[in-house]
Design an enzyme around this catalytic site. Structure first.
Site, PDB file in Angstrom:
ATOM      1  N   SER A  25     -18.922  29.669  12.645  1.00 22.57           N
ATOM      2  CA  SER A  25     -20.151  29.105  13.198  1.00 22.57           C
ATOM      3  C   SER A  25     -20.994  28.362  12.174  1.00 22.57           C
ATOM      4  CB  SER A  25     -21.018  30.188  13.835  1.00 22.57           C
ATOM      5  OG  SER A  25     -21.544  31.009  12.817  1.00 22.57           O
ATOM      6  N   TYR A  58     -20.129  26.612  16.832  1.00 19.54           N
ATOM      7  CA  TYR A  58     -21.221  27.121  17.657  1.00 19.54           C
ATOM      8  C   TYR A  58     -22.347  27.602  16.744  1.00 19.54           C
ATOM      9  CZ  TYR A  58     -19.249  31.684  16.530  1.00 19.54           C
ATOM     10  OH  TYR A  58     -18.783  32.781  15.858  1.00 19.54           O
TER      11      TYR A  58
END
Length: 117
Positions: A25, A58
């Site tokens: 991420s 993300y």
């Protein structure tokens, strides 16, 4: 029919850390996330201005007002601390509803503090 359009971006943020030993991420300062209307767990594109890398990951919420822009896991191999990146989010919008639409653009300084929103 819906089409993908720019929803928001954080422009020319400075990477503060790259943590290879993490699940994955990008960690973004919560203040910047809120300004750019980016939600935790949302998919974003990362565009590295220094080396031309473009990839998706993300978002994980970082400490507010910390200036944190940290690439985690495999993405850490694609950047170096100090690199300038553009963090981009998109939205599916009906093109017939685009009249007057403007994406949110967040400009930041060298310390990832908002200078224009």
């Amino acid at each position: 029919m819906l089409q993908e359009f720019l929803f928001s971006k954080i422009h020319r943020a400075t990477v503060t850390d790259a943590n290879l030993n993490y699940v994955g991420s990008i960690t973004i300062d919560e203040t910047l996330m809120n300004a750019a209307k980016i939600k935790e767990w949302q998919k974003v594109d990362i565009l590295d201005i220094n080396n031309g890398e473009r990839f998706q990951t993300y978002v994980i919420k970082g400490t507010p007002d910390s200036g944190c822009i940290c690439l985690n896991g495999a993405a850490a191999r694609k950047v170096q601390p100090g690199d300038k990146v553009i963090i981009v989010s998109y939205a599916s919008i009906d093109p017939d509803k685009m009249d007057g639409y403007r994406p949110t653009i967040v400009m930041v300084d060298e310390n990832n503090k908002i200078i224009k929103h």
